[in-house]
Structures are given as C-alpha cells and as structure tokens.
Design a protein around this motif. Structure first.
Motif, short mmCIF file in Angstrom:
data_model
loop_
_atom_site.label_atom_id
_atom_site.label_comp_id
_atom_site.label_asym_id
_atom_site.label_seq_id
_atom_site.Cartn_x
_atom_site.Cartn_y
_atom_site.Cartn_z
N PRO A 96 -2.54 -2.04 -11.62
CA PRO A 96 -3.24 -2.88 -10.62
C PRO A 96 -2.38 -3.22 -9.45
O PRO A 96 -2.83 -3.54 -8.55
N TRP A 97 -1.15 -2.50 -9.24
CA TRP A 97 -0.58 -2.22 -7.76
C TRP A 97 -1.06 -1.24 -7.02
O TRP A 97 -1.13 -0.04 -7.63
N VAL A 98 -0.36 -1.10 -5.69
CA VAL A 98 -0.51 0.28 -5.06
C VAL A 98 0.87 0.40 -4.54
O VAL A 98 1.77 -0.29 -4.27
N ARG A 99 0.95 1.92 -4.03
CA ARG A 99 2.17 2.30 -3.32
C ARG A 99 1.68 2.27 -1.86
O ARG A 99 0.68 2.60 -1.51
N ASN A 100 2.84 1.73 -1.16
CA ASN A 100 2.74 1.87 0.19
C ASN A 100 2.82 3.00 0.95
O ASN A 100 4.34 3.27 1.11
N GLU A 101 2.24 3.97 1.30
CA GLU A 101 2.43 5.00 1.83
C GLU A 101 2.88 4.79 3.34
O GLU A 101 3.44 6.01 4.24
N ARG A 102 3.05 3.65 3.87
CA ARG A 102 3.50 3.35 5.42
C ARG A 102 4.92 2.77 5.24
O ARG A 102 5.38 2.38 6.24
#
Length: 284
Positions: free
Chosen positions: A129-135
């Motif tokens: 349910p979480w995301v990876r921050n590509e920035r």
C-alpha cells in the motif's frame, strides 16, 4: 561456519562488537551495501557489484572504498567460510559521526560478511500500500536506509508472501522490496525502466544482456508501458510475473495477493538461461 564477519582488518563473531555505537551507518543508516550470491565458494558477478557499490557511495557523497581492499576482505571471508555459504554482503558506512544527521570527518567503515542462503525457485508476492519515491535523493542507490523495505517485506510475509511489490509516486510499476520485477505479456518479458526509481539490479542487468545475445525477447519497458495496474491484467490471466535478484536469480511468481498464477513460458526460459549462464563464469 554459518556466519563469518570481517570488519576493518579483523574477524569478529556474531556476538562481538563490530561497529562503534556512533557509527553513522548504525545511528542514521548512512551507508551503502551490496549482496552477492556465493557459487562454489566464490562471489558471483563481484566486479559488477563493486562498481555499483562505488556508484551508490558517490551518490551518497561517501568516499568509495579502495576496490583492492574490498576484494582482499571478500577473499579472506570466503576462504574462512568455506564452500557451504550462499550469500555475501559488503557494507560501507560513513564511519564514526555525531548523533545527528551531520557526518564526521573520519574514514568510512567497511564490513564484509558471509552466511547461509536458501533461495526458492518460486516466489509469492503481494501489492504493497506504499510507494517508492522516484524523486528521492537516494532513488536508485543501494543504501543501508532500508526501513521501508523491512516494513514492506513484513507486510508481505504476514500475508503468506515472500515479496512485496511497489508502485512509484506516479503510479508506475517500480520494484519489489528486494527484487526487480518482470512482466510477461504479448510475447515479451518486460522490466520497469530505471526512471521509475527502481534499483539497477545486477541480475536484471545480466538478464537483459544475455537475453539480447540469445534472442530471447526480454527488454526494458518504455516509461509508460508498465503502470502498476498491469498487475490486474496478470491476475486476470492476461500476463505472468517474475522477480529477479542476486539471491533468487530469476523466479516465477506463482501467487499474487493470494491468487494463484500460472508462470509464463518466457519466464521459465529466462530462468533457465540465467542458471546456465551462471555456470559459464563466476564474474561475467
């Protein structure tokens, strides 16, 4: 021996102190690392791993350790460990520093450890349910700041899986907590582009090279080709899924979110290709 640990010129046991209590790798996760599989007592693809270690160190603003020193430490550890270990980890931290985020001005800390490994030929995954921050400032770097991955893997494990899959902040399929993702569909095996924020995995890199050499349709996807929603297509039977990593190599995913999946034929072909090429040379 089950576990062999070397740090800055000496061997220590698992219950002996190995780092300062104010080592920045310990206090704030200020460090980088590599994990290699060990095949017949040798570290697989060590040169590629050491090059990525240096890239990660530079990305963190750390001094890269002398490669000859690292290679010597790796050999000492593997000589003592014997041929039964399956995993090698090389860790470099910023060394002794203040209790806050600011770094000290001392040398980096180098730690090399080898231990057992029991990889599976199959994988089970869940969507996280979480995301990876590509920035992120550390996107694409293999750092010791691994709390997100620990939490993600714990979430997956609690649901009967061995890996959790992440989108990035714009909804693209990114990676697993400790693996790269491969999606098989329309006669191709696709892996997310590095711009999604995923790690440039060594297994991923080798598979792309070896598949291109042998005519197997494995490629890096275009930036918009693999949205996270592509996993709905996989669940609907319109695709298949695989994972790639230094310990698992290439493994088909046989369950996603608790739903059984049928592995694709290209996934099995990629798994066979990788296993065969590993036997061809220890440091490709």
């Amino acid at each position: 021996m089950d576990l062999v640990i070397w740090t800055d010129g000496r061997f220590v046991t698992a219950d002996e102190p190995a780092l300062s209590g104010v080592d920045h790798g310990f206090t704030v996760g200020d460090g980088v690392f590599e994990t290699c599989s060990v095949v017949d007592g040798q570290a697989f693809a060590l040169t590629r791993h050491l090059h990525r270690l240096a890239r990660s160190a530079r990305g963190m603003g750390l001094a890269a350790p002398d490669e000859d020193v690292v290679r010597d430490a790796v050999q000492r550890v593997l000589d003592r460990a014997g041929a039964t270990v399956g995993r090698l980890r090389i860790t470099v931290t910023a060394g002794v520093g203040p209790l806050g985020s600011a770094r000290g001005d001392g040398p980096v800390t180098l730690l090399v450890a080898a231990g057992p490994s029991a990889p599976s030929s199959l994988s089970r995954a869940v969507r996280l349910p979480w995301v990876r921050n590509e920035r992120s400032a550390v996107a694409g770097l293999k750092t010791t700041s691994y709390a997100e991955n620990v939490v993600g893997l714990a979430y997956a494990t609690a649901r009967g899986a061995d890996e959790g899959l992440l989108a990035n902040t714009v909804g693209a399929l990114c990676e697993g907590t400790a693996s790269n993702v491969l999606v098989e569909r329309d006669g191709e095996l696709l892996t997310p582009v590095l711009e999604t924020g995923c790690l440039a995995g060594i297994t991923r890199e080798l598979l792309l090279e070896w598949a291109a050499h042998e005519g197997l349709p494995v490629r890096e996807a275009t930036p918009d080709e693999l949205p996270f929603m592509v996993l709905d297509d996989v669940l609907a039977g319109r695709g298949a899924l695989a994972l790639a990593g230094s310990i698992r190599n290439v493994t088909p995913v046989v369950s996603l979110d608790g739903v059984d999946l049928a592995p694709g034929h290209l996934t099995y072909a990629a798994q066979d290709l990788f296993a065969r090429r590993v036997r061809d040379g220890i440091d490709p």
